[in-house]
Design an enzyme around this catalytic site. Structure first.
Site, PDB file in Angstrom:
ATOM      1  CE1 TYR A   1      46.293 -45.400  24.793  1.00 20.80           C
ATOM      2  CE2 TYR A   1      44.505 -46.840  24.152  1.00 20.80           C
ATOM      3  CZ  TYR A   1      44.997 -45.586  24.197  1.00 20.80           C
ATOM      4  OH  TYR A   1      44.465 -44.674  23.606  1.00 20.80           O
TER       5      TYR A   1
ATOM      6  CE  LYS B   1      54.518 -39.743  11.728  1.00 20.94           C
ATOM      7  NZ  LYS B   1      54.192 -38.976  10.516  1.00 20.94           N
TER       8      LYS B   1
ATOM      9  CG  ASP C   1      50.928 -38.016   9.457  1.00 16.80           C
ATOM     10  OD1 ASP C   1      51.013 -39.111   9.004  1.00 16.80           O
ATOM     11  OD2 ASP C   1      51.934 -37.279   9.430  1.00 16.80           O
TER      12      ASP C   1
ATOM     13  CG  ASP D   1      41.301 -45.418  21.939  1.00 15.62           C
ATOM     14  OD1 ASP D   1      40.307 -45.267  21.443  1.00 15.62           O
ATOM     15  OD2 ASP D   1      42.115 -44.947  22.991  1.00 15.62           O
TER      16      ASP D   1
ATOM     17  CG  ASP E   1      36.642 -42.908  19.241  1.00 15.24           C
ATOM     18  OD1 ASP E   1      35.852 -43.958  19.282  1.00 15.24           O
ATOM     19  OD2 ASP E   1      36.924 -42.183  20.590  1.00 15.24           O
TER      20      ASP E   1
END
Length: 356
Positions: free
Chosen positions: A142, A191, A223, A247, A251
């Site tokens: 970001y 990851k 994942d 992020d 959620d």
């Protein structure tokens, strides 16, 4: 105690939910003998309309001069045509960076009175959902370089993800410190089988873990983590991860608790000043209709009392008032169930204030 709070009402339902949170803070101030001074700091789409930019310098100064910041929500389709650098969300990113807020803390706790709203199977929900996602907030993709250009006769876009050891180390310490106050387990999400940034993340978190021999450290690929959160959320205590992964996972974590409208969050850096907000968006489709759920914002105000102002008793009083309202069967539309009493935003705020 006297505290100055910067107020960002924002867009959509933001002004409605912030108004109810301020009413709760006023009730706390009256009960405990505090004085809260509110300073308005326009940000988001409303600031674009009034000032041409999502975060005016005057609003940024107000936030930097405050003891803490309470935010409703920003953005909406009205400003989708804005250039990328001038979208409402850019104001939030700029504010986080200017305040040095490198850690976002988002609890995922299922209220037992709302268990029927949990989208998971009943046997999974019965095990309980009570964990915290600690997300690095001002690094990663970001905040990396972004570019779109012509290459080989077609457009190509590049977004750079970068982390330094100190960025990882400071957010990891937040997670381990928090775990010491909970169930002493940290799950670090990365990851590392693919990304260099994740390999740096993992090795740095392991270094920090040596400072906390009383806290268990587990690693999980992102994942797999997304799957495990819905398969067995009870296994998690504190999750720590980088900006983009956090992020997305936070959620997901909030949704399995029953409603995104119930979840608060805090963004912290060095020192006690923080930015507190609900995790949901501005919901422009219901703005001004007295249909929003103010509980996430009210609980965000409770987090501010606890973490920025060291008012644990006051925060507990607010949280107990929310619990009492839910136990009484009071519901907003997003958490309505059979046998509940449907209330609007203003009415729910009033019922919670009455229980302070």
């Amino acid at each position: 105690m006297n505290k100055t709070i910067a107020i960002i009402r924002g867009d959509g339902i933001g002004p409605e939910i912030v108004g109810e949170a301020l009413g709760v803070l006023d009730a706390v101030a009256e009960k405990f003998g505090h004085a809260f001074t509110y300073q308005e700091a326009p940000m988001g789409g409303c600031a674009i309309d009034a000032f041409g930019v999502p975060l005016p310098d005057s609003s940024l100064k107000t936030c930097l001069d405050s003891d803490s910041v309470l935010l409703g929500a920003v953005g909406g389709p009205k400003w989708d045509s804005q250039p990328s650098a001038n979208r409402p969300e850019r104001g939030l990113l700029k504010l986080r960076s200017a305040m040095g807020l490198y850690t976002n803390v988002r609890p995922a706790r299922m209220f037992q009175d709302l268990a029927a709203a949990c989208p998971l199977r009943a046997d999974i929900a019965k095990r309980g959902i009570d964990f915290v996602v600690v997300r690095e907030l001002i690094g990663g993709m970001y905040f990396g370089e972004h570019s779109t250009f012509e290459a080989g006769g077609e457009r190509k876009a590049v977004d750079v993800c970068a982390y330094t050891e100190h960025e990882v180390r400071r957010v990891a310490r937040v997670a381990f410190d928090m775990a010491r106050k909970r169930r002493r387990r940290v799950t670090s999400i990365d990851k590392a089988n693919v990304l260099d940034t994740s390999r740096l993340w993992r090795s740095t978190v392991e270094e920090v873990a040596r400072e906390y021999p009383d806290v268990e450290l587990l690693h999980m690929y992102v994942d797999n983590a997304a799957m495990q959160i819905v398969r067995d959320p009870s296994q998690f205590d504190v999750i720590v991860t980088e900006n983009l992964f956090g992020d997305i996972l936070s959620d997901e974590a909030s949704q399995i608790t029953g409603s995104i409208g119930m979840i608060p969050s805090s963004s912290m850096g060095e020192g006690s000043r923080g930015l507190y907000e609900p995790i949901h968006g501005s919901a422009p489709d219901i703005a001004g209709q007295n249909r929003a759920n103010p509980i996430g914002t009210i609980l965000a105000a409770a987090m501010m009392l606890r973490y920025s102002f060291d008012m644990a008793e006051e925060a507990g009083t607010v949280e107990a008032a929310v619990d009492a309202a839910l136990k009484a069967g009071l519901r907003c539309g997003d958490i309505m169930n059979e046998g509940g009493t449907l209330l609007g935003c203003r009415e729910m705020g009033a019922e919670i204030r009455a229980r302070i």
